[in-house]
Structure formats: C-alpha cells, structure tokens
Design a protein around this motif. Structure first.
Motif, PDB file in Angstrom:
ATOM      1  N   LYS A  53       0.699  -1.338  -0.076  1.00 28.30           N
ATOM      2  CA  LYS A  53      -0.046  -0.046   0.211  1.00 28.30           C
ATOM      3  C   LYS A  53       0.871   1.141   0.065  1.00 28.30           C
ATOM      4  O   LYS A  53       1.839   1.278   0.533  1.00 28.30           O
ATOM      5  N   LEU A  54       0.514   2.497  -0.499  1.00 25.00           N
ATOM      6  CA  LEU A  54       0.872   3.521  -0.571  1.00 25.00           C
ATOM      7  C   LEU A  54       0.059   4.679   0.274  1.00 25.00           C
ATOM      8  O   LEU A  54      -1.164   4.651  -0.228  1.00 25.00           O
ATOM      9  N   GLU A  55       0.642   5.491   0.854  1.00 28.53           N
ATOM     10  CA  GLU A  55      -0.352   6.315   1.705  1.00 28.53           C
ATOM     11  C   GLU A  55       0.293   7.438   2.178  1.00 28.53           C
ATOM     12  O   GLU A  55       1.471   7.556   2.545  1.00 28.53           O
ATOM     13  N   GLY A  56      -0.373   8.695   1.983  1.00 27.26           N
ATOM     14  CA  GLY A  56       0.330  10.273   2.553  1.00 27.26           C
ATOM     15  C   GLY A  56       0.174  11.104   1.552  1.00 27.26           C
ATOM     16  O   GLY A  56      -0.536  11.146   0.304  1.00 27.26           O
ATOM     17  N   ALA A  57       0.978  12.204   1.701  1.00 27.01           N
ATOM     18  CA  ALA A  57       0.848  13.336   0.979  1.00 27.01           C
ATOM     19  C   ALA A  57       2.174  14.105   0.903  1.00 27.01           C
ATOM     20  O   ALA A  57       2.914  13.927   1.646  1.00 27.01           O
ATOM     21  N   ALA A  94       0.864   5.128  -7.293  1.00 24.17           N
ATOM     22  CA  ALA A  94      -0.444   5.160  -6.570  1.00 24.17           C
ATOM     23  C   ALA A  94      -1.458   4.309  -7.129  1.00 24.17           C
ATOM     24  O   ALA A  94      -2.391   3.722  -6.449  1.00 24.17           O
ATOM     25  N   SER A  95      -1.593   4.486  -8.593  1.00 24.27           N
ATOM     26  CA  SER A  95      -2.775   3.681  -9.156  1.00 24.27           C
ATOM     27  C   SER A  95      -2.507   2.392  -9.440  1.00 24.27           C
ATOM     28  O   SER A  95      -3.507   1.696  -9.691  1.00 24.27           O
ATOM     29  N   ASP A 152      -3.838   5.626  -0.978  1.00 25.00           N
ATOM     30  CA  ASP A 152      -4.469   7.047  -0.792  1.00 25.00           C
ATOM     31  C   ASP A 152      -3.376   8.030  -0.679  1.00 25.00           C
ATOM     32  O   ASP A 152      -2.820   8.230   0.297  1.00 25.00           O
ATOM     33  N   VAL A 153      -3.019   8.483  -1.769  1.00 27.69           N
ATOM     34  CA  VAL A 153      -2.099   9.392  -2.065  1.00 27.69           C
ATOM     35  C   VAL A 153      -2.582  10.722  -2.611  1.00 27.69           C
ATOM     36  O   VAL A 153      -3.291  10.881  -3.535  1.00 27.69           O
ATOM     37  N   THR A 154      -1.920  11.780  -1.846  1.00 31.45           N
ATOM     38  CA  THR A 154      -2.156  13.212  -2.387  1.00 31.45           C
ATOM     39  C   THR A 154      -0.762  14.007  -2.679  1.00 31.45           C
ATOM     40  O   THR A 154       0.307  13.774  -2.180  1.00 31.45           O
ATOM     41  N   VAL A 155      -1.081  14.445  -4.121  1.00 30.16           N
ATOM     42  CA  VAL A 155       0.202  15.331  -4.683  1.00 30.16           C
ATOM     43  C   VAL A 155      -0.327  16.676  -4.608  1.00 30.16           C
ATOM     44  O   VAL A 155      -1.081  16.972  -5.478  1.00 30.16           O
ATOM     45  N   VAL A 179      -5.550  13.690  -6.064  1.00 28.24           N
ATOM     46  CA  VAL A 179      -5.430  12.494  -5.016  1.00 28.24           C
ATOM     47  C   VAL A 179      -5.755  11.179  -5.728  1.00 28.24           C
ATOM     48  O   VAL A 179      -6.789  11.227  -6.758  1.00 28.24           O
ATOM     49  N   VAL A 180      -5.118  10.160  -5.352  1.00 30.19           N
ATOM     50  CA  VAL A 180      -5.333   8.966  -5.874  1.00 30.19           C
ATOM     51  C   VAL A 180      -5.875   8.057  -4.850  1.00 30.19           C
ATOM     52  O   VAL A 180      -4.883   7.903  -3.840  1.00 30.19           O
ATOM     53  N   ARG A 181      -6.722   7.581  -4.955  1.00 35.45           N
ATOM     54  CA  ARG A 181      -7.191   6.369  -3.808  1.00 35.45           C
ATOM     55  C   ARG A 181      -7.519   4.874  -4.634  1.00 35.45           C
ATOM     56  O   ARG A 181      -8.261   4.612  -5.233  1.00 35.45           O
ATOM     57  N   GLY A 182      -5.995   4.305  -5.028  1.00 38.55           N
ATOM     58  CA  GLY A 182      -6.197   3.482  -5.869  1.00 38.55           C
ATOM     59  C   GLY A 182      -6.551   1.940  -5.251  1.00 38.55           C
ATOM     60  O   GLY A 182      -6.577   1.784  -3.991  1.00 38.55           O
TER      61      GLY A 182
END
Length: 429
Positions: free
Chosen positions: A10-14, A247-248, A253-256, A289-292
């Motif tokens: 999983k990837l998560e963060g901003a 993230a995809s 749940d990744v924010t850029v 924002v990607v919520r893959g």
C-alpha cells in the motif's frame, strides 16, 4: 549506488510536487539574458537545473540563492568569453546554450557523459546555427562541439523531427540579434506543448514572437531585450507522473499538492490517462488525489505531447487488464537512452509482456503482476529509473535497479518521497 525495490502492499500519504525542471531551466536562461536583476522563486533542484545554474554563472551571470529563490543579475546579450563549458548530462541545457553561445566568439562544449548525452545527436541545431553564420566543429553532430560566433538574423530552417529543443534554442537566441528572423520548422514537430512553455516564458520576459497555429513558422523581431522580472516555478508533472502512476497500481491514498490544474505542461495528460485507465483520481484546486485499488484497464494514447510521462504510464499499463498502446512516441528514442528499445528490454527482464514498433509501445497487461527477481539496467536515465520502480512495486521477487542515483537528473528526492509514502525501497552500494 543501486536501489532494491520490493513488493509493496500500500502507498499512503501526502507530498508536495517538486518544482518543474523545464520551467526552471527556461526561467534561469531568460534571467541570464536580461540586463538587470531577476528573481526565480521555487526553482527546481536537479542535475539539469543545477547545470544551467553553473553554466550561466560561468558565462557571466551573478547568482545568489536561498531556500526559496535565486536572484540573478544577467549578462544580457554579452556572455563572458570562456574557453570551455561543461553541461554534464543535461541535453536541453546543452542545446539552449549551443544557441546562446553563438553570441560569443568561441565556446567549446566538452563530452563528460560519452555513454549518454555524448551519444545524442544535435545535427539539426548545428545546421540551423550554421545557416545563421556560426562556424561549428563537432563529432558527427555529437559532443564535443565548438561554436564560433557571431551569428545574424534572417531566414533559417530547422527540423522538428527529432526534438523541439532545437527550435526552443533558436527562440531564445534570435530576439537578441540585430536583424529580424524568420524560423521555418520542417517535418513533424515533436513536443509542441513544450514549445508552448518556451513561448510562455519568453512572453513573461518581454519578448515578442509571432507564431502560426501549427508552429511551423515563427517571426521574431530583432533588437529586443529580455526584461528583468520575477518568476514563480510551478509544480512538475513529469516527475509527479511517476508518483501518480505508482499510486494507481497499488491500493493507495496518495495526495500530490502544487499541480496546477490549468498547467501548459503536456505531461498534465497523465491525470486524464490514469482516469481513462479507471484509476480513482481527483484533481481540484491544484491537488491530485489517488485512492487506488490496484485495478486498471488498458488504454490507447498519443504520447507526443506528454513525452516525459509516457514511461510512467507504460509502467502502469504493465498491470492493466488488456492491451495498451502508446503511439507517436518516436522522439523517446533520442533521449538519455533509447527509451523504447532500452526501456522495454528492462521491462521484459522484469517479466512484462511488451513489444515495440518504430514509434509505438505496446503493452499486454498482466494484472497478476510480474516475476521480478532480476537486476536491471537504468541506462543512466532518470525517467527509466522512476518507471522501473513502479514495476518493482508489484513484482513477486525484488528488482534491483543499477545506478539508480541518476534519478537526481530531474528528481533527487524521488526515492525519499516514495519511501515516505510506504514504498519498500532500499539503497545498496
């Protein structure tokens, strides 16, 4: 140093998007060509932008820098006489300065990366500068290259078949010449969107240029002056494309932040392409924002306008359901490496099912993932390194990427950002 990329759940963060390398190098050059003092805010820190900093300083610009900005006193149309200039491995910087150096009497560009930039051709720009009166010694169109000015305005023809950087270089040079210039572009101009970025920067610097709709003809009044001013560099889509693609392909749940919705960067298309692949991606108020879910569909895409994001999108397509096709991408062959043949060779080693044509990349997706368990060659190419990292995140066995430190050419903090988001990545000597 090498990097080992292991399967990641999983990837998560901003994170904040890094600043645009393309805009930074253009703003730095525009400031150097101005008479007066300019400020460039939020400049990129990468090998390319650092090469431009170093080279314009050697040519006579005075730079002062802090954590937020660079203040530059330009040399105008009179670069300092120097015997030798080293741009490192920065192709765009080389091409821009090949043109600008024609304002001087004699500048020798050395070849310190014979296996990368040293292999790249510059014949079309050399030909155009020769038409303008420059005397140029070169190694079959490659480094080392010596440029002897001065040059004059008038009618000049340049090919757009290999790279738009040749045209951009002429657009920086010709406003400073005494006579008016008319630039005719032959062939199918690559990366027109990037030419648009050059024109945007030139306009902000007070330069007037008339272009027709298809960018095949430019009229440039001579005797112009670059206006000193203040510039703010926007967030970088090419580097962020790798983060968004990563993230995809995983639960995420990744924010850029700091990705301008209305940016003129062609690589902004990565947002649309990932959405076409059914990645859950929102992009509002300059925040992506990607919520893959890790589930993607195949796509067909004309990559010419988004050259520096294509490899990341191909990496995402490795795990998509169905066959993806990225076409009109021949100019990928003329980068730090052949980004079609060389990149696909490494993807195959990792277990991807890919094939190439002269100007296409075809990806037969493997949603179940790839085998991995190999050491693969980065070809000293930052875009290849970032794209191969994406593939390693869903490999059954670890993938080692050789010489991964070359990612610093455009995105020195790439692996720091990936680790902060939860990627299972480790540096090894």
């Amino acid at each position: 140093m090498d990097v080992i990329v292991r399967r990641t759940e999983k990837l998560e963060g901003a994170i904040e998007a890094l600043s645009s390398k393309n805009y930074t190098t253009r703003y730095l050059l525009a400031a150097a060509l101005a008479d007066g003092t300019s400020t460039v805010r939020f400049p990129a820190h990468s090998e390319d932008s650092d090469a431009m900093r170093r080279c314009i300083a050697e040519l006579g610009a005075e730079l002062e820098e802090d954590d937020e900005k660079i203040v530059i006193k330009g040399f105008g149309r009179q670069p300092k006489k120097i015997a030798e200039l080293n741009v490192g491995n920065a192709g765009a910087v080389l091409r821009f300065l090949l043109a600008v150096s024609a304002l001087s009497e004699d500048v020798h560009f050395v070849n310190t990366y014979p296996d990368s930039l040293g292999k790249r051709p510059h014949d079309d720009l050399i030909d155009a500068l020769t038409q303008m009166g420059a005397r140029i010694d070169h190694n079959g169109g490659r480094l080392p290259i010596t440029v002897k000015g001065p040059v004059k305005g008038g009618k000049v023809t340049v090919s757009g078949e290999v790279s738009s950087q040749y045209l951009s270089a002429l657009l920086f040079l010709t406003p400073l010449l005494e006579a008016d210039s008319e630039i005719t572009v032959t062939g199918d101009l690559k990366s027109k969107v990037v030419v648009g970025q050059t024109l945007e920067v030139l306009e902000q610097a007070g330069i007037a240029i008339e272009a027709n709709d298809d960018y095949s003809l430019f009229r440039v009044p001579g005797g112009q002056f670059y206006r000193a001013g203040e510039y703010a560099v926007q967030g970088d889509y090419p580097g962020s494309a790798a983060i968004l693609a990563a993230a995809s392909v995983l639960p995420s749940d990744v924010t850029v932040r700091r990705l301008a919705v209305n940016s003129k960067q062609g690589e902004r298309a990565v947002v649309d392409v990932l959405r076409m692949m059914e990645a859950p991606l929102t992009h509002e108020n300059d925040i992506a924002v990607v919520r893959g879910t890790g589930s993607l569909k195949a796509v067909e895409f004309d990559g010419d306008a988004a050259t520096d994001a294509v490899l990341a999108m191909v990496a995402a397509a490795v795990f998509a359901e169905g066959t993806s096709r990225f076409y009109n991408v021949e100019n990928l062959r003329y980068k730090e490496c052949d980004r079609i043949t060389d990149y696909l060779a490494e993807l195959r080693k990792a277990g991807a099912d890919v094939e190439e044509k002269r100007d296409e990349i075809i990806v037969h997706g493997r949603p179940q993932g790839v085998a991995g368990g190999v050491r693969i060659d980065s070809h000293y190419d930052h875009r290849v390194i970032m794209a191969l990292t994406i593939v390693g995140l869903r490999a059954d066995q670890p993938i080692t990427i050789a010489d991964a430190y070359h990612v610093a050419k455009s995105y020195p903090g790439f692996f720091d950002d990936m680790i902060a988001l939860g990627a299972n990545v480790e540096w090894v000597k």
